[in-house]
Design a protein around this motif. Structure first.
Motif, PDB file in Angstrom:
ATOM      1  N   THR A  94     -81.508 -63.654 114.094  1.00 30.70           N
ATOM      2  CA  THR A  94     -81.835 -64.563 115.190  1.00 30.70           C
ATOM      3  C   THR A  94     -81.588 -66.031 114.859  1.00 30.70           C
ATOM      4  O   THR A  94     -81.720 -66.883 115.726  1.00 30.70           O
ATOM      5  CB  THR A  94     -83.303 -64.380 115.623  1.00 30.70           C
ATOM      6  OG1 THR A  94     -84.162 -64.621 114.506  1.00 30.70           O
ATOM      7  CG2 THR A  94     -83.540 -62.981 116.162  1.00 30.70           C
ATOM      8  N   SER A  95     -81.227 -66.317 113.608  1.00 33.44           N
ATOM      9  CA  SER A  95     -80.881 -67.688 113.234  1.00 33.44           C
ATOM     10  C   SER A  95     -80.085 -67.650 111.929  1.00 33.44           C
ATOM     11  O   SER A  95     -80.077 -66.636 111.219  1.00 33.44           O
ATOM     12  CB  SER A  95     -82.137 -68.548 113.043  1.00 33.44           C
ATOM     13  OG  SER A  95     -82.849 -68.137 111.886  1.00 33.44           O
ATOM     14  N   GLU A  96     -79.422 -68.754 111.618  1.00 34.78           N
ATOM     15  CA  GLU A  96     -78.674 -68.829 110.360  1.00 34.78           C
ATOM     16  C   GLU A  96     -79.620 -68.728 109.170  1.00 34.78           C
ATOM     17  O   GLU A  96     -79.273 -68.149 108.140  1.00 34.78           O
ATOM     18  CB  GLU A  96     -77.876 -70.137 110.302  1.00 34.78           C
ATOM     19  CG  GLU A  96     -76.708 -70.208 111.274  1.00 34.78           C
ATOM     20  CD  GLU A  96     -75.575 -69.235 110.932  1.00 34.78           C
ATOM     21  OE1 GLU A  96     -75.624 -68.609 109.855  1.00 34.78           O
ATOM     22  OE2 GLU A  96     -74.646 -69.120 111.750  1.00 34.78           O
ATOM     23  N   ARG A  97     -80.823 -69.280 109.304  1.00 41.04           N
ATOM     24  CA  ARG A  97     -81.781 -69.211 108.208  1.00 41.04           C
ATOM     25  C   ARG A  97     -82.183 -67.769 107.943  1.00 41.04           C
ATOM     26  O   ARG A  97     -82.279 -67.325 106.794  1.00 41.04           O
ATOM     27  CB  ARG A  97     -83.007 -70.066 108.524  1.00 41.04           C
ATOM     28  CG  ARG A  97     -83.958 -70.215 107.348  1.00 41.04           C
ATOM     29  CD  ARG A  97     -85.125 -71.128 107.700  1.00 41.04           C
ATOM     30  NE  ARG A  97     -84.697 -72.502 107.926  1.00 41.04           N
ATOM     31  CZ  ARG A  97     -85.505 -73.458 108.351  1.00 41.04           C
ATOM     32  NH1 ARG A  97     -86.775 -73.192 108.610  1.00 41.04           N
ATOM     33  NH2 ARG A  97     -85.060 -74.687 108.515  1.00 41.04           N
ATOM     34  N   THR A  98     -82.414 -67.007 109.015  1.00 37.05           N
ATOM     35  CA  THR A  98     -82.716 -65.577 108.862  1.00 37.05           C
ATOM     36  C   THR A  98     -81.550 -64.858 108.206  1.00 37.05           C
ATOM     37  O   THR A  98     -81.732 -64.019 107.317  1.00 37.05           O
ATOM     38  CB  THR A  98     -83.020 -64.957 110.232  1.00 37.05           C
ATOM     39  OG1 THR A  98     -84.251 -65.478 110.723  1.00 37.05           O
ATOM     40  CG2 THR A  98     -83.131 -63.436 110.139  1.00 37.05           C
ATOM     41  N   ASN A  99     -80.347 -65.185 108.628  1.00 38.74           N
ATOM     42  CA  ASN A  99     -79.149 -64.536 108.093  1.00 38.74           C
ATOM     43  C   ASN A  99     -79.052 -64.720 106.585  1.00 38.74           C
ATOM     44  O   ASN A  99     -78.589 -63.831 105.864  1.00 38.74           O
ATOM     45  CB  ASN A  99     -77.914 -65.111 108.786  1.00 38.74           C
ATOM     46  CG  ASN A  99     -76.663 -64.288 108.535  1.00 38.74           C
ATOM     47  OD1 ASN A  99     -76.736 -63.105 108.223  1.00 38.74           O
ATOM     48  ND2 ASN A  99     -75.510 -64.915 108.671  1.00 38.74           N
ATOM     49  N   SER A 100     -79.521 -65.870 106.088  1.00 42.12           N
ATOM     50  CA  SER A 100     -79.421 -66.145 104.651  1.00 42.12           C
ATOM     51  C   SER A 100     -80.298 -65.229 103.819  1.00 42.12           C
ATOM     52  O   SER A 100     -80.089 -65.089 102.609  1.00 42.12           O
ATOM     53  CB  SER A 100     -79.776 -67.607 104.376  1.00 42.12           C
ATOM     54  OG  SER A 100     -81.163 -67.852 104.590  1.00 42.12           O
ATOM     55  N   TYR A 101     -81.289 -64.575 104.433  1.00 40.12           N
ATOM     56  CA  TYR A 101     -82.177 -63.668 103.709  1.00 40.12           C
ATOM     57  C   TYR A 101     -81.679 -62.222 103.727  1.00 40.12           C
ATOM     58  O   TYR A 101     -82.258 -61.366 103.063  1.00 40.12           O
ATOM     59  CB  TYR A 101     -83.584 -63.717 104.302  1.00 40.12           C
ATOM     60  CG  TYR A 101     -84.368 -64.946 103.927  1.00 40.12           C
ATOM     61  CD1 TYR A 101     -85.208 -64.957 102.813  1.00 40.12           C
ATOM     62  CD2 TYR A 101     -84.264 -66.113 104.675  1.00 40.12           C
ATOM     63  CE1 TYR A 101     -85.927 -66.096 102.463  1.00 40.12           C
ATOM     64  CE2 TYR A 101     -84.983 -67.259 104.333  1.00 40.12           C
ATOM     65  CZ  TYR A 101     -85.798 -67.239 103.230  1.00 40.12           C
ATOM     66  OH  TYR A 101     -86.501 -68.361 102.900  1.00 40.12           O
ATOM     67  N   LEU A 102     -80.645 -61.950 104.496  1.00 40.70           N
ATOM     68  CA  LEU A 102     -80.179 -60.572 104.653  1.00 40.70           C
ATOM     69  C   LEU A 102     -79.098 -60.242 103.636  1.00 40.70           C
ATOM     70  O   LEU A 102     -78.179 -61.031 103.400  1.00 40.70           O
ATOM     71  CB  LEU A 102     -79.631 -60.360 106.070  1.00 40.70           C
ATOM     72  CG  LEU A 102     -80.652 -60.409 107.210  1.00 40.70           C
ATOM     73  CD1 LEU A 102     -79.945 -60.439 108.558  1.00 40.70           C
ATOM     74  CD2 LEU A 102     -81.592 -59.212 107.135  1.00 40.70           C
ATOM     75  N   GLU A 103     -79.181 -59.043 103.060  1.00 41.05           N
ATOM     76  CA  GLU A 103     -78.142 -58.568 102.166  1.00 41.05           C
ATOM     77  C   GLU A 103     -76.992 -57.955 102.955  1.00 41.05           C
ATOM     78  O   GLU A 103     -75.855 -57.933 102.501  1.00 41.05           O
ATOM     79  CB  GLU A 103     -78.727 -57.535 101.195  1.00 41.05           C
ATOM     80  CG  GLU A 103     -79.806 -58.104 100.284  1.00 41.05           C
ATOM     81  CD  GLU A 103     -80.446 -57.038  99.405  1.00 41.05           C
ATOM     82  OE1 GLU A 103     -80.080 -55.854  99.549  1.00 41.05           O
ATOM     83  OE2 GLU A 103     -81.303 -57.387  98.581  1.00 41.05           O
TER      84      GLU A 103
END
Length: 350
Positions: A124-133
């Protein structure tokens, strides 16, 4: 109930939680809009009647294949990912599995294992994306601009809802430390003392384990002699929330942690400026100095100072209010979110 022909169903959006949450609000808002473009239905224990839906029991007996061969199962919680995997591998349903993640922290081992079994992942955001493997597509949430609109007559609406006139500052959502409810209360105490014309509204529900926390806040307010000006209001249904934003002069989102956070865009769509903490997607939602302002999470003095500064500068508050809805209309309409998701579904069904 807005039921659909399960044989024609292309996409299923499960919502396995009974209680109101941000995820529930997302499903309830999105599915009716998406249904204009694709055969989609929600399913779960408590889905409002206006949302296209199928009963949970229908999942067991629905045809193995959909009109395109596969159907899309769009999960937003672990339990819904598990449900999709069970339908696919235990009951033989032909499903393409999608998961939307809003989390901004390292996932548990179970969540990572489940995500690896998805056919597509949305952040839902670029910040969230940074936590995904797992590789993900960023699709930010949107708001229904037909449902969330500015008040035509704010004074009349306040009267109908039994609210006082004067300056109203709101903070809505679950009552718990993570949501910063105590930070809001602590920040509003000096603001209310300095502005006798102002009232603050806390609206939401405290679950059993947070009841003592809620009572401690009420006790703190009472000790300051502000029980008649800092009001604790019960949770209302999703479809009634827009009215509670429309009555405000200012909305405060004081969270210590957040996945995405819908309340600022709900407020701004109603023409209400926002003071928020720098968590979730808030720094992408609130335009500093144009639709509101941002402070660091858990910085209660800064939250109080920002609120007081806004109330002390009514021309600034009015300018923020004027800018808020156009900003949301340009960047965060629900039609944009629905279109991006339907495009993803069609790629999976092709």
């Amino acid at each position: 109930m807005s039921s659909v022909d399960i044989r024609k169903l292309q996409v299923i959006a499960p919502n396995f939680k009974k209680r109101l949450s941000g995820v529930t609000a997302t499903v309830v808002r999105l599915v009716p809009v998406q249904s204009r473009s694709i055969a989609i239905a929600a399913t779960g224990p408590v889905i409002p009647p206006h949302v296209p839906q199928i009963p949970l029991t229908a999942l067991l007996t629905m045809p193995r294949s959909g009109p395109d061969g596969h159907r899309v199962w769009h999960a937003r919680r672990n339990v819904e990912m598990i449900g999709g995997l069970a339908l696919k591998y235990l009951l033989g349903k032909r499903l393409k599995l999608v998961f939307t993640s809003a989390s901004q922290r390292k996932q548990s081992g179970l969540t990572r294992w489940l995500i690896r079994r998805m056919d597509a992942v949305v952040a839902t955001s670029e910040r969230t994306n940074s936590y995904l493997e797992h590789p993900a597509q960023v699709i930010m949430h949107g708001i229904d601009l037909d449902d969330y609109t500015p008040a035509q007559d704010r004074a009349a609406l306040r009267g109908r809802l039994g609210l006082p006139d004067g300056v109203l500052i709101g903070c809505y959502g679950r009552i718990r430390a993570q949501k910063g409810t105590d930070a809001f209360v602590d920040a509003m105490i000096p603001v209310l003392h300095a502005h006798p014309e102002a009232h603050a509204l806390v609206m939401g529900r405290a679950t059993d384990k947070h009841r003592a926390f809620e009572q401690s806040l009420k006790d703190r307010v009472a000790a300051e002699g502000l029980s008649d000006r800092l009001l604790f209001l019960p949770e209302v249904p999703v479809e009634d929330m827009a009215d509670w934003y429309r009555v405000l002069d200012l909305y405060v989102a004081p969270q210590r942690w957040e996945g995405f956070g819908l309340t600022p865009i709900e407020a701004m769509a109603c023409g209400i400026p926002v003071i928020a903490t720098r968590v979730g997607a808030f720094d992408a939602l609130v335009v500093e100095g144009e639709t509101g302002t941002l402070v660091d999470p858990d910085d209660i003095p800064a939250l109080a100072e920002a609120t007081q500064a806004a109330l002390d500068a009514p021309e600034t508050l009015a300018r923020w209010a004027d800018n808020s809805r156009p900003h949301i209309a340009e960047k965060f309409s629900i039609e944009r979110e629905a279109t991006d998701l339907v495009r993803l579904y069609r790629r999976l069904l092709a």
